[in-house]
Motif scaffolding. Structure first.
Motif, mmCIF file in Angstrom:
data_model
loop_
_atom_site.group_PDB
_atom_site.id
_atom_site.type_symbol
_atom_site.label_atom_id
_atom_site.label_comp_id
_atom_site.label_asym_id
_atom_site.label_seq_id
_atom_site.Cartn_x
_atom_site.Cartn_y
_atom_site.Cartn_z
ATOM 1 N N ARG A 194 3.457 5.153 -9.275
ATOM 2 C CA ARG A 194 3.184 3.738 -9.523
ATOM 3 C C ARG A 194 2.761 3.021 -8.250
ATOM 4 O O ARG A 194 1.891 2.131 -8.280
ATOM 5 C CB ARG A 194 4.441 3.075 -10.095
ATOM 6 N N LEU A 195 3.331 3.402 -7.138
ATOM 7 C CA LEU A 195 2.987 2.785 -5.859
ATOM 8 C C LEU A 195 1.724 3.382 -5.239
ATOM 9 O O LEU A 195 1.310 2.946 -4.163
ATOM 10 C CB LEU A 195 4.155 2.920 -4.886
ATOM 11 N N GLY A 196 1.128 4.379 -5.868
ATOM 12 C CA GLY A 196 -0.067 5.013 -5.311
ATOM 13 C C GLY A 196 0.224 5.980 -4.187
ATOM 14 O O GLY A 196 -0.645 6.228 -3.349
ATOM 15 N N LEU A 197 1.435 6.543 -4.163
ATOM 16 C CA LEU A 197 1.824 7.463 -3.085
ATOM 17 C C LEU A 197 2.074 8.861 -3.612
ATOM 18 O O LEU A 197 2.760 9.656 -2.966
ATOM 19 C CB LEU A 197 3.104 6.942 -2.395
ATOM 20 N N ALA A 198 1.525 9.171 -4.786
ATOM 21 C CA ALA A 198 1.800 10.482 -5.379
ATOM 22 C C ALA A 198 1.116 11.609 -4.620
ATOM 23 O O ALA A 198 1.614 12.728 -4.570
ATOM 24 C CB ALA A 198 1.366 10.499 -6.839
ATOM 25 N N VAL A 199 -0.058 11.337 -4.023
ATOM 26 C CA VAL A 199 -0.789 12.362 -3.271
ATOM 27 C C VAL A 199 -0.168 12.469 -1.882
ATOM 28 O O VAL A 199 -0.140 11.496 -1.126
ATOM 29 C CB VAL A 199 -2.288 12.014 -3.179
ATOM 30 N N ARG A 200 0.332 13.632 -1.553
ATOM 31 C CA ARG A 200 1.020 13.833 -0.288
ATOM 32 C C ARG A 200 0.015 14.099 0.835
ATOM 33 O O ARG A 200 -1.181 14.257 0.627
ATOM 34 C CB ARG A 200 1.992 15.014 -0.384
ATOM 35 N N ASP A 201 0.535 14.170 2.045
ATOM 36 C CA ASP A 201 -0.225 14.531 3.258
ATOM 37 C C ASP A 201 -1.411 13.592 3.476
ATOM 38 O O ASP A 201 -2.528 14.012 3.790
ATOM 39 C CB ASP A 201 -0.724 15.985 3.191
ATOM 40 N N ARG A 202 -1.189 12.306 3.287
ATOM 41 C CA ARG A 202 -2.215 11.316 3.575
ATOM 42 C C ARG A 202 -1.694 10.329 4.602
ATOM 43 O O ARG A 202 -0.509 9.970 4.585
ATOM 44 C CB ARG A 202 -2.620 10.552 2.312
ATOM 45 N N THR A 203 -2.586 9.911 5.474
ATOM 46 C CA THR A 203 -2.208 8.912 6.463
ATOM 47 C C THR A 203 -2.221 7.520 5.817
ATOM 48 O O THR A 203 -2.738 7.324 4.715
ATOM 49 C CB THR A 203 -3.178 8.952 7.650
ATOM 50 N N ALA A 204 -1.662 6.559 6.531
ATOM 51 C CA ALA A 204 -1.641 5.187 6.014
ATOM 52 C C ALA A 204 -3.051 4.633 5.865
ATOM 53 O O ALA A 204 -3.359 3.901 4.910
ATOM 54 C CB ALA A 204 -0.808 4.306 6.943
ATOM 55 N N GLU A 205 -3.947 5.000 6.784
ATOM 56 C CA GLU A 205 -5.333 4.530 6.692
ATOM 57 C C GLU A 205 -6.025 5.094 5.465
ATOM 58 O O GLU A 205 -6.763 4.388 4.764
ATOM 59 C CB GLU A 205 -6.088 4.923 7.952
ATOM 60 N N GLN A 206 -5.778 6.365 5.166
ATOM 61 C CA GLN A 206 -6.402 6.970 3.993
ATOM 62 C C GLN A 206 -5.861 6.357 2.708
ATOM 63 O O GLN A 206 -6.602 6.179 1.726
ATOM 64 C CB GLN A 206 -6.173 8.492 4.001
ATOM 65 N N ILE A 207 -4.572 6.044 2.693
ATOM 66 C CA ILE A 207 -4.000 5.387 1.516
ATOM 67 C C ILE A 207 -4.654 4.026 1.292
ATOM 68 O O ILE A 207 -4.989 3.650 0.156
ATOM 69 C CB ILE A 207 -2.467 5.262 1.668
ATOM 70 N N SER A 208 -4.871 3.263 2.370
ATOM 71 C CA SER A 208 -5.540 1.960 2.248
ATOM 72 C C SER A 208 -6.964 2.124 1.757
ATOM 73 O O SER A 208 -7.453 1.340 0.918
ATOM 74 C CB SER A 208 -5.510 1.241 3.603
ATOM 75 N N ARG A 209 -7.685 3.151 2.236
ATOM 76 C CA ARG A 209 -9.052 3.392 1.770
ATOM 77 C C ARG A 209 -9.095 3.734 0.287
ATOM 78 O O ARG A 209 -9.961 3.251 -0.458
ATOM 79 C CB ARG A 209 -9.690 4.522 2.581
ATOM 80 N N ASP A 210 -8.165 4.571 -0.154
ATOM 81 C CA ASP A 210 -8.145 4.947 -1.565
ATOM 82 C C ASP A 210 -7.845 3.743 -2.459
ATOM 83 O O ASP A 210 -8.443 3.588 -3.536
ATOM 84 C CB ASP A 210 -7.115 6.054 -1.789
ATOM 85 N N ARG A 211 -6.931 2.904 -2.018
ATOM 86 C CA ARG A 211 -6.637 1.706 -2.807
ATOM 87 C C ARG A 211 -7.836 0.763 -2.844
ATOM 88 O O ARG A 211 -8.157 0.186 -3.902
ATOM 89 C CB ARG A 211 -5.428 0.990 -2.217
ATOM 90 N N ALA A 212 -8.511 0.588 -1.726
ATOM 91 C CA ALA A 212 -9.703 -0.276 -1.705
ATOM 92 C C ALA A 212 -10.811 0.314 -2.568
ATOM 93 O O ALA A 212 -11.554 -0.425 -3.241
ATOM 94 C CB ALA A 212 -10.177 -0.452 -0.267
ATOM 95 N N THR A 213 -10.938 1.644 -2.580
ATOM 96 C CA THR A 213 -11.954 2.280 -3.430
ATOM 97 C C THR A 213 -11.661 2.035 -4.900
ATOM 98 O O THR A 213 -12.560 1.726 -5.698
ATOM 99 C CB THR A 213 -12.012 3.791 -3.137
#
Length: 487
Positions: A194-213
């Motif tokens: 639900r928080l968008g953190l299900a995919v492991r081994d990602r940096t904080a910057e990559q998480i922000s990019r995926d959410r913006a995408t």
């Protein structure tokens, strides 16, 4: 029996008392030796486990004090004996449930799983929760919190670790199969998804990019986007870094195309899963039937089957026919299958090769060997000739045959005479004799038309001048030079 009576009996009967005393000492010594030996043979726990067990016992005693006071004040157990027999029931139940949970874990443990504590493991935490009530009843909110945490809660945790009930300690790679553990894992995974953190081994910057995408895809898929939506879309695209990252841009375009084309899923024609799948096509022609039958057989059986239908074929022709039917075999395999034996060995004796014809080198140099009364002029003053300029690859020498001795002829007086007795009838010179004996001898100088041209060039002319002016070869130039010198 009192101590005075026992002492009087021992004084009156010394020998039986001594024997009884020795027997008792030996029994105690044997029991002590057996206990020490068992302790030495047993696996010694680590220091951490020993300390955890001592601390768990202390916390259990702390919880027992709370139960002692609660039994007197709330349960009405005024008698000391009654209270002593019943106050520690919860602590004993907690300890026994911990031992049973440990036994269940060792029994159900396998190679890939650590086992499950089962119902006793659940009862440990149920008893701990019930023991929190006496703590708050005796000491209030503040004191009760201290009694609850140091007493039953901490005792349960320490017994949990000391007895090896913690799965991560027993087998780090194993997962618990208990109901609370399963519910906890599911809730944790759903919360992370639900928080968008299900995919492991990602940096904080990559998480922000995926959410913006994802935000950019959601905004760009709307048919009518106002000014505020356009600004949010531009901000999401800038935060996703799709302009500098080709992978992120490719992901954005693929997700946007899938979202815009989602309505087409309702019109896609799909085969029904209830229709039977078409089976393999059955051969209809004789060649196809033969190919299907032979390919299912062993190669040797197939060879024998085809040989029985065509008994007169040569093994090579039979192998070719098998290949046409789709069974690739060799001639040797055919011979083995039909028992025809090996092929006759070919004659490996090399055929005598015809001798190569002798190649006559072009323009061989022929030397006429003849005797002369004097040394030739070219031998007295030889001309310098380069060996590299000689194209001759062979030299032939012709030796004149010896003329037969003249037969004596009778003269007028009846005497026999020879040609030596009449020198006037002999040839004028040896060169004339050689010329008469050998028809291939060179012609005299008067018959050569180039002699006059060679004389006109001067005496003596060099070989190079003769060859360049008259256009003759090396041998002809030497001959002309010789003739001009003799003149």
């Amino acid at each position: 029996m009192s101590i005075t009576t026992l002492t009087g009996w021992a004084t009156a009967h010394p020998w039986p008392a001594t024997a009884a005393a020795l027997t008792a000492v030996l029994a105690v010594a044997g029991l002590g030796w057996t206990a020490v030996r068992s302790l030495r043979q047993a696996a010694r726990p680590s220091a951490a486990v020993v300390v955890a067990a001592i601390a768990a016992a202390a916390c259990t005693a702390y919880s027992a004090d709370t139960s002692w006071r609660f039994a007197e004040h709330r349960l009405g157990m005024a008698d000391v004996g009654e209270r002593a027999a019943m106050f520690a029931a919860a602590e004993l139940a907690l300890f026994s449930c911990g031992l049973m949970a440990r036994a269940n874990m060792r029994t159900t443990a396998t190679e890939h799983t650590a086992g499950s504590p089962g119902t006793p493991g659940v009862l440990v935490w149920v008893i701990t929760g019930v023991q929190v009530i006496p703590a708050y009843s005796e000491s209030g909110p503040v004191g009760g919190t201290v009694r609850a945490m140091i007493g039953p809660v901490l005792a349960a945790l320490l017994w949990h670790h000391a007895m090896g009930l913690e799965l991560r300690i027993v087998r780090p790679g194993a997962l618990s199969s208990g109901l609370p553990a399963i519910i906890g894992r599911e809730l944790r995974e759903r919360l992370l998804s639900r928080l968008g953190l299900a995919v492991r081994d990602r940096t904080a910057e990559q998480i922000s990019r995926d959410r913006a995408t994802a935000r950019a895809v959601r905004l760009a898929s709307r048919p009518n986007l106002r000014s505020w939506g356009q600004r949010r879309l531009a901000a999401a695209v800038a935060r996703a870094h799709v302009g500098t990252d080709p992978n992120q841009r490719h992901r954005l375009m693929r997700e946007l195309a899938a979202r815009r084309g989602a309505a087409q899923l309702a019109t896609i024609t799909l085969p029904s899963p209830w229709e039977p799948e078409p089976g393999p096509a059955h051969p209809r022609t004789p060649a196809a039937l033969t190919h299907q039958a032979l390919t299912k057989m062993h190669p040797f059986d197939a060879i024998q089957r085809v040989h029985s239908a065509n008994p007169g074929l040569h093994p090579a022709a039979l192998a070719s026919l098998m290949t046409e039917y789709g069974v690739v075999v060799s001639e040797q395999m055919v011979r083995i299958a039909i028992g025809a034996g090996n092929a006759p060995a070919a004659d490996r004796t090399p055929a005598p090769s015809a001798p190569a014809p002798a190649v006559e080198p072009p323009h061989p140099l022929v030397l006429d060997i003849d005797t002369a009364p004097e040394v030739h002029p070219e031998v007295r003053a030889p001309a310098l000739v380069s060996a590299a300029a000689q194209p001759r690859s062979a030299v032939h020498a012709r030796v004149p045959e010896c003329a037969p001795a003249p037969e004596p002829t009778p003269d007028a007086a009846g005497h026999e005479t020879t040609a030596q007795d009449h020198p006037e009838s002999a040839p004028e010179s040896a060169s004339e004799a050689a010329a008469g004996a050998h028809p291939s001898a060179p012609e005299p100088a008067s018959a050569d038309p180039l002699v006059e041209a060679a004389r006109a060039l001067g005496r003596p002319a060099s070989l190079r001048t003769l060859k360049s002016k008259l256009g003759v070869g090396q041998a002809r130039a030497q001959r002309l030079q010789q003739l001009t010198r003799e003149d």
